[in-house]
Motif scaffolding. Sequence first.
Motif, PDB file in Angstrom:
ATOM      1  N   MET A  59      -1.643  16.378  40.561  1.00 23.31           N
ATOM      2  CA  MET A  59      -2.004  15.038  40.279  1.00 23.31           C
ATOM      3  C   MET A  59      -1.456  14.421  39.082  1.00 23.31           C
ATOM      4  SD  MET A  59      -3.648  13.399  42.643  1.00 23.31           S
ATOM      5  CE  MET A  59      -4.593  11.956  41.547  1.00 23.31           C
ATOM      6  N   GLU A  60      -1.308  15.204  38.049  1.00 21.38           N
ATOM      7  CA  GLU A  60      -0.882  14.530  36.551  1.00 21.38           C
ATOM      8  C   GLU A  60       0.706  14.265  36.955  1.00 21.38           C
ATOM      9  OE1 GLU A  60      -1.563  17.331  33.985  1.00 21.38           O
ATOM     10  OE2 GLU A  60      -3.650  17.300  33.985  1.00 21.38           O
ATOM     11  N   THR A  61       1.298  15.110  37.607  1.00 18.30           N
ATOM     12  CA  THR A  61       2.732  14.834  38.264  1.00 18.30           C
ATOM     13  C   THR A  61       2.980  13.547  38.927  1.00 18.30           C
ATOM     14  OG1 THR A  61       3.341  17.345  37.739  1.00 18.30           O
ATOM     15  CG2 THR A  61       4.786  16.089  38.996  1.00 18.30           C
ATOM     16  N   TYR A  62       2.011  13.503  39.992  1.00 16.00           N
ATOM     17  CA  TYR A  62       2.071  12.498  40.951  1.00 16.00           C
ATOM     18  C   TYR A  62       2.201  11.073  40.143  1.00 16.00           C
ATOM     19  CZ  TYR A  62       2.231  15.333  44.998  1.00 16.00           C
ATOM     20  OH  TYR A  62       2.506  16.244  46.100  1.00 16.00           O
ATOM     21  N   LEU A  63       1.083  10.843  39.210  1.00 20.70           N
ATOM     22  CA  LEU A  63       0.866   9.683  38.482  1.00 20.70           C
ATOM     23  C   LEU A  63       1.847   9.341  37.724  1.00 20.70           C
ATOM     24  CD1 LEU A  63      -3.051  10.617  37.275  1.00 20.70           C
ATOM     25  CD2 LEU A  63      -1.991   8.801  38.933  1.00 20.70           C
ATOM     26  N   ILE A  64       2.649  10.277  36.916  1.00 18.58           N
ATOM     27  CA  ILE A  64       3.841   9.952  36.097  1.00 18.58           C
ATOM     28  C   ILE A  64       4.963   9.622  36.894  1.00 18.58           C
ATOM     29  CG2 ILE A  64       5.473  11.234  34.557  1.00 18.58           C
ATOM     30  CD1 ILE A  64       3.362  13.183  33.518  1.00 18.58           C
ATOM     31  N   ASP A  65       5.248  10.545  38.265  1.00 17.51           N
ATOM     32  CA  ASP A  65       6.300  10.059  39.019  1.00 17.51           C
ATOM     33  C   ASP A  65       6.058   8.767  39.689  1.00 17.51           C
ATOM     34  OD1 ASP A  65       7.424  12.282  38.340  1.00 17.51           O
ATOM     35  OD2 ASP A  65       6.897  13.621  40.210  1.00 17.51           O
ATOM     36  N   ALA A  66       4.943   8.385  40.006  1.00 15.65           N
ATOM     37  CA  ALA A  66       4.626   7.169  40.769  1.00 15.65           C
ATOM     38  C   ALA A  66       5.141   6.033  39.674  1.00 15.65           C
ATOM     39  CB  ALA A  66       3.227   7.006  41.259  1.00 15.65           C
ATOM     40  N   GLU A  67       4.483   6.190  38.396  1.00 19.92           N
ATOM     41  CA  GLU A  67       4.799   5.095  37.610  1.00 19.92           C
ATOM     42  C   GLU A  67       6.333   5.159  37.241  1.00 19.92           C
ATOM     43  OE1 GLU A  67       4.293   2.265  34.603  1.00 19.92           O
ATOM     44  OE2 GLU A  67       3.101   2.949  36.228  1.00 19.92           O
ATOM     45  N   SER A  99      -0.731   4.035  42.451  1.00 16.98           N
ATOM     46  CA  SER A  99       0.935   3.858  41.893  1.00 16.98           C
ATOM     47  C   SER A  99       0.876   4.304  40.299  1.00 16.98           C
ATOM     48  CB  SER A  99       0.999   2.389  41.794  1.00 16.98           C
ATOM     49  OG  SER A  99       0.080   1.437  41.360  1.00 16.98           O
ATOM     50  N   GLY A 100       0.142   4.906  40.093  1.00 14.12           N
ATOM     51  CA  GLY A 100       0.318   5.758  38.837  1.00 14.12           C
ATOM     52  C   GLY A 100      -0.135   4.620  37.650  1.00 14.12           C
ATOM     53  N   GLY A 101       0.458   4.424  36.406  1.00 17.70           N
ATOM     54  CA  GLY A 101       0.153   3.656  35.468  1.00 17.70           C
ATOM     55  C   GLY A 101      -0.913   4.105  34.572  1.00 17.70           C
ATOM     56  N   THR A 102      -2.038   3.429  34.510  1.00 16.87           N
ATOM     57  CA  THR A 102      -3.292   3.771  33.778  1.00 16.87           C
ATOM     58  C   THR A 102      -4.151   4.383  34.410  1.00 16.87           C
ATOM     59  OG1 THR A 102      -4.164   1.648  34.014  1.00 16.87           O
ATOM     60  CG2 THR A 102      -2.704   1.782  32.206  1.00 16.87           C
ATOM     61  N   GLU A 103      -4.032   4.581  35.862  1.00 12.26           N
ATOM     62  CA  GLU A 103      -4.971   5.328  36.532  1.00 12.26           C
ATOM     63  C   GLU A 103      -5.346   6.682  36.272  1.00 12.26           C
ATOM     64  OE1 GLU A 103      -2.911   4.425  40.248  1.00 12.26           O
ATOM     65  OE2 GLU A 103      -4.363   2.879  40.825  1.00 12.26           O
ATOM     66  N   ARG A 104      -6.754   7.278  36.295  1.00 15.38           N
ATOM     67  CA  ARG A 104      -6.954   8.403  36.084  1.00 15.38           C
ATOM     68  C   ARG A 104      -7.301   9.484  37.270  1.00 15.38           C
ATOM     69  NH1 ARG A 104     -11.845   7.758  32.229  1.00 15.38           N
ATOM     70  NH2 ARG A 104     -11.512  10.168  32.139  1.00 15.38           N
ATOM     71  N   VAL A 105      -7.165  10.547  36.940  1.00 16.61           N
ATOM     72  CA  VAL A 105      -7.553  11.483  38.226  1.00 16.61           C
ATOM     73  C   VAL A 105      -8.883  11.319  38.576  1.00 16.61           C
ATOM     74  CG1 VAL A 105      -7.519  14.082  39.081  1.00 16.61           C
ATOM     75  CG2 VAL A 105      -5.586  13.062  37.467  1.00 16.61           C
ATOM     76  N   GLU A 106      -9.819  11.405  37.420  1.00 17.57           N
ATOM     77  CA  GLU A 106     -11.244  11.217  37.876  1.00 17.57           C
ATOM     78  C   GLU A 106     -11.770  10.048  38.663  1.00 17.57           C
ATOM     79  OE1 GLU A 106     -10.076  11.730  34.955  1.00 17.57           O
ATOM     80  OE2 GLU A 106     -10.581  13.985  34.556  1.00 17.57           O
ATOM     81  N   SER A 107     -11.019   8.837  38.261  1.00 20.01           N
ATOM     82  CA  SER A 107     -11.263   7.554  38.858  1.00 20.01           C
ATOM     83  C   SER A 107     -10.915   7.574  40.445  1.00 20.01           C
ATOM     84  CB  SER A 107     -10.856   6.478  38.110  1.00 20.01           C
ATOM     85  OG  SER A 107      -9.382   6.439  37.947  1.00 20.01           O
ATOM     86  N   LEU A 108      -9.654   8.179  40.539  1.00 19.84           N
ATOM     87  CA  LEU A 108      -9.117   8.329  41.992  1.00 19.84           C
ATOM     88  C   LEU A 108      -9.812   9.227  42.833  1.00 19.84           C
ATOM     89  CD1 LEU A 108      -5.361   8.609  41.040  1.00 19.84           C
ATOM     90  CD2 LEU A 108      -6.562   6.438  42.073  1.00 19.84           C
ATOM     91  N   LEU A 109     -10.433  10.387  42.368  1.00 19.81           N
ATOM     92  CA  LEU A 109     -11.476  11.094  43.076  1.00 19.81           C
ATOM     93  C   LEU A 109     -12.531  10.067  43.398  1.00 19.81           C
ATOM     94  CD1 LEU A 109     -10.825  14.625  41.310  1.00 19.81           C
ATOM     95  CD2 LEU A 109     -10.111  14.021  43.516  1.00 19.81           C
ATOM     96  N   GLU A 110     -13.078   9.707  42.285  1.00 18.10           N
ATOM     97  CA  GLU A 110     -14.266   9.027  42.688  1.00 18.10           C
ATOM     98  C   GLU A 110     -14.152   7.722  43.669  1.00 18.10           C
ATOM     99  OE1 GLU A 110     -17.907   7.192  40.011  1.00 18.10           O
ATOM    100  OE2 GLU A 110     -15.760   6.810  39.469  1.00 18.10           O
ATOM    101  N   ALA A 111     -12.965   7.135  43.531  1.00 19.74           N
ATOM    102  CA  ALA A 111     -12.583   6.207  44.412  1.00 19.74           C
ATOM    103  C   ALA A 111     -12.312   6.743  46.030  1.00 19.74           C
ATOM    104  CB  ALA A 111     -11.382   5.369  44.190  1.00 19.74           C
ATOM    105  N   SER A 112     -11.707   7.982  46.108  1.00 22.33           N
ATOM    106  CA  SER A 112     -11.791   8.483  47.555  1.00 22.33           C
ATOM    107  C   SER A 112     -12.956   8.927  47.931  1.00 22.33           C
ATOM    108  CB  SER A 112     -10.686   9.808  47.242  1.00 22.33           C
ATOM    109  OG  SER A 112     -11.092  10.567  46.365  1.00 22.33           O
ATOM    110  N   ASP A 113     -13.765   9.376  47.060  1.00 24.48           N
ATOM    111  CA  ASP A 113     -15.382   9.875  47.520  1.00 24.48           C
ATOM    112  C   ASP A 113     -16.229   8.707  48.055  1.00 24.48           C
ATOM    113  OD1 ASP A 113     -17.210  12.047  47.620  1.00 24.48           O
ATOM    114  OD2 ASP A 113     -18.269  10.792  46.078  1.00 24.48           O
ATOM    115  N   LEU A 114     -15.876   7.597  47.259  1.00 28.92           N
ATOM    116  CA  LEU A 114     -16.824   6.189  47.801  1.00 28.92           C
ATOM    117  C   LEU A 114     -16.206   5.897  49.307  1.00 28.92           C
ATOM    118  CD1 LEU A 114     -16.838   4.265  44.679  1.00 28.92           C
ATOM    119  CD2 LEU A 114     -18.768   5.309  45.758  1.00 28.92           C
ATOM    120  N   ALA A 115     -14.818   6.096  49.484  1.00 27.25           N
ATOM    121  CA  ALA A 115     -14.231   5.677  50.894  1.00 27.25           C
ATOM    122  C   ALA A 115     -14.654   6.569  51.823  1.00 27.25           C
ATOM    123  CB  ALA A 115     -12.832   5.594  50.630  1.00 27.25           C
ATOM    124  N   LEU A 116     -14.775   7.840  51.328  1.00 30.04           N
ATOM    125  CA  LEU A 116     -15.411   8.963  52.176  1.00 30.04           C
ATOM    126  C   LEU A 116     -16.599   8.683  52.798  1.00 30.04           C
ATOM    127  CD1 LEU A 116     -14.870  11.859  53.788  1.00 30.04           C
ATOM    128  CD2 LEU A 116     -15.466  12.915  51.615  1.00 30.04           C
TER     129      LEU A 116
END
Length: 788
Positions: A374-382, A487-504
Motif C-alpha cells: 500500500m505504501e508503494t501504491y500510494l507513492i506510485d499513484a502520486e 490516487s495517492g497524495g496525502t491519503e493514508r492507509v488507515e483512512s483508505l481501509l476505513e473508507a473501504s470498510d464503510l463501503a463494505l
Amino acid sequence: MITLRLSALLRLFRQMTRVSSPAPEMDSTIQSSGGQALRWLNFFHILAHGSAAPVTALCLFPAHPLYSVLLCASVLIVLAVYNVIFYAVPADKTTASPCSHILRFLNFLLGVCWATLPIMIFPYGNSDDRVLVSGITIGLTATTVSLLPLRMAGELISSMIMIGCWIALFLTWEKKHSVFYLFVGIELFIYLFFILSLSATVRFLFIAFLTNRRSLEERNSIVQLLLRNADNEAGDWLWDISADGTLQHVSTVLANALGRSIPALEGRSLVEVLAEINPSAKENGRNTDLLRLEQCLGNRIFFRDIVVGGFLDSRQHFWSLSGRPIFQNRIFMGYRGVGTDVTQTHRARESASFRARHDILTGLPNRAAFMDDMETYLIDAEREGEAFALFNLDLDGFKQVNDRYGHQYGDEMLRKVSVLFSRSLTERHRLYRFGGDEFMLLERHATVTSAAGTANALISALVETPIQLLDRVTAPIGVSAGIVIASGGTERVESLLEASDLALYESKHVGGHTYHFYDAQLRTLAKRNRGLIRALPHALESGQIKIVYQPFFNAQSQKLCGFEVLVRWTHPEYGRIPADRLIRLAEEAGSIQELGSYVTEQACLLAREWPSDLLLSVNVSVGQLESKAFLPDLTRILQDTGFPASRLQIEVTESIFMEPDASTFTLLHSLRSQGIIIALDDFGKGFSSLGYLRFFPFSKIKLDALFVRDMLREPRAASIVRAVIELAIDLGVAVTAEGVETQEQLSYLTSLGCTEIQGYLLSHPLPPLDAMALLTRDGFPEARISAS
C-alpha cells in the motif's frame, strides 16, 4: 660531561618508572597476566628468604644467639603473613587490588629485617661474619627480581638492605676512619641506582610484552572474525584483488566455488565474474547486491556479509563476501577477504521471509505484505498520476459453513475461494488475505468502470462455480465488496481501509452479494464521528469501554513480565471502534484525561492482585501529558488503589517531543522521581527517537512492530533491529520487541539478546479473567493464531 650523563640517566629512570606504573584503567587481561606471573615467581621469593633466615641464624648463633633468633623469627613471621595474604587474593587481582599495598608494606618490613643484619654484624664481626653478611645481602638483593610484577615491592627490599649496608659502613668508618669504606659506600649507591633502573626497565619491558601480546590477540580475533576461520571443507575461500580490482593469487578452492578455472579468473574483475554467473544482473543491467559490492570496492571501505547469488550447473548458489582494503605506506594495494557459501542459510531465510509475508492456509500475501504494498501504491499513484482501487472483500455465508461443518471445512472453503478469485484476476491485481474470511484486493491503473467490472467478476465467480468441499459437500458462498478509488497524495492507509470498510458495511447492509463505492464526500463518516463523540461520555459511565491486557515476556527466561493495558469499545450501532480512533475521538471531545484516568484506575485495581514482580504498562497520549490534571490524577489513583508506583510503566511516543519544552521533561522527571518506569514506545518509527535518549534517561524502549515484521526478509530492517538492541545493551536500557507473530521472529530476537517480547504469537490481548488465569502458567503460552 659526567654531570650531563648522570642527569640523562636520572631522566630515563624517572620516565621508565612512570611508564612502568600500571594505570588504573589498564586492561584487566594484562593485570591478570601480571598476577599469574607473580604467582609463579612467588615460589622463588619464599625459597630465597625462607632459606636465608635459618642459615644466617645457624651461622651467627654461637657469637650472637639472641639477635640470630630474633632475625630468623621476624623474617619467617613477616614471610608467613605475606604469603597468607598473597594467596587469599585471586591471582588476577594481585597486582591491582587494594591488598597489593599491604603486600608492598610487608615486603618493606622484610627489607627492614634484613637491613639490621649488616648494621648488627658487619662493624663488630670477624672476617667470616662479614663474608656471610656480604653474601646474604647480595643474594637477597638479586632475588628481588621475583617480585618484578608487583610494582615497588622488590625496590623496597633492595633499598632497605642498601640503607642497612650504608649504616654499617658508616659505623665501621667511625671506628677505623678508612677511606676504603667511603668508596665502598659510593659503589653501593651506584649499585642501588642500577638495581632500581634495571627493575624499572625490566618491568617496562614486561608490561610492554603483555600489552603487545594482548594487542596481537585482539588483532588475531579481528582477523578471525573477518575470515571466519576459513576452512575449505566448510565451503569458505579466500580472495585477493589488486588495486585495479582484478583477482590475483587465485586458489583452487576459489576457482571451484565460482565454477571457473584458475587461468580464467586470474586478472579478471571480481565484480565482472560474479555478474557473469548472475542472470538477473544481465537482464536488469544492475543488481542491488553487486552494486553495493562495487561501491564498497570503489570507495575502499571495509565490508562484511554482502550476499550475492549466481547459477552453477543450473543450480542457484549464494555467497557471503567480506573484505578489507590493504594499505602499505598509505598506498592502496587492493583487497583481501573471504567468501562463504551460504546457500542453505539463504534459502532458509527466504523461506522464513515468505512465511512472514504470506498466509499459510491459502498461500496469498498477508496483512504485512498488504501494508508494505500500500505504501508503494500510494507513492506510485502520486508519481504516475494513475489511480488504483482498494477492494475490501468479505465472504457471505462463511460463518454458516464454519458453524455447520467445522473449521476443517471452513479452511477448505477459504483455499478454494482463493483459487477462484485468483483465476478471475489479471496482472494488474494483487489479492491478500487479512484473516478469517476477509480479503483485500488492489487494482492498479483503475477507474470506476474497471473496478466495477472486477467486483462483478468476483461475485459471478462464486455464483457460477459451486464449491465442493471435503466429502463432496457443496456449500453456497458469496462475496460482498467495499471499493474506494485512491490516487495517492496525502491519503493514508488507515483512512483508505476505513473508507473501504464503510463501503463494505453498505454492501452487507443491503443483504450482501454486491458491491458499493465509498462516497468521497465523507459526509457519512463525519456524521459517524460526531455520533461517537457524543456517545463517548455515556460509554465511560455505562462501562461500554472495556479493558484488555496483552502480556509481555522476558525473551531469555520466558518469564511473564507484566501486561500492557489496551482499551476496546464496541458501539451498539457502529460496532467495534479501533483503539487509535477512540483516542483521537477522546482528544477531539476534550475527554482524553477522563478516559485515561478511568483506564488507569481500573487497571491498577486489578493489577494490585497480581504477584509483586509484574509490571502494569499504560499508554499515555499527548493530550493526557498536556493536561494539568494528569500528574495529580495519577498520584491520586496510586494512593487510592494502593498500587506501587515502582510497578507502573508509562509508555509515551516521540510525538510528545514534536514541540519539546522544559515542562515536558519536568513532567517525565517527576514521574521518574516517584519510581514510575518510563518507556519510549514505537522506537525508530519517527525521525528523532535516538536524539531523545540523550535528553531523558528512558528505562525501556519498545521496538516498533514495523521493523520486527520485516527483519527476516529485509536486511536493512534486520540491521536496524540489531542496532537498536545493541544500543539498548550499551545504554543499559531494556528493549521490548512488539508485533512478534512467528516463531522465527521470536528465535531471531532471542538470539540478539532482546529483553522482552510481545505479540500475537505469545498471546492476544486478554480480558481480565483470562489475564488472571495466565498468571498460573510458566513460560511462553502457546500461540493462539487460528488458521481460519
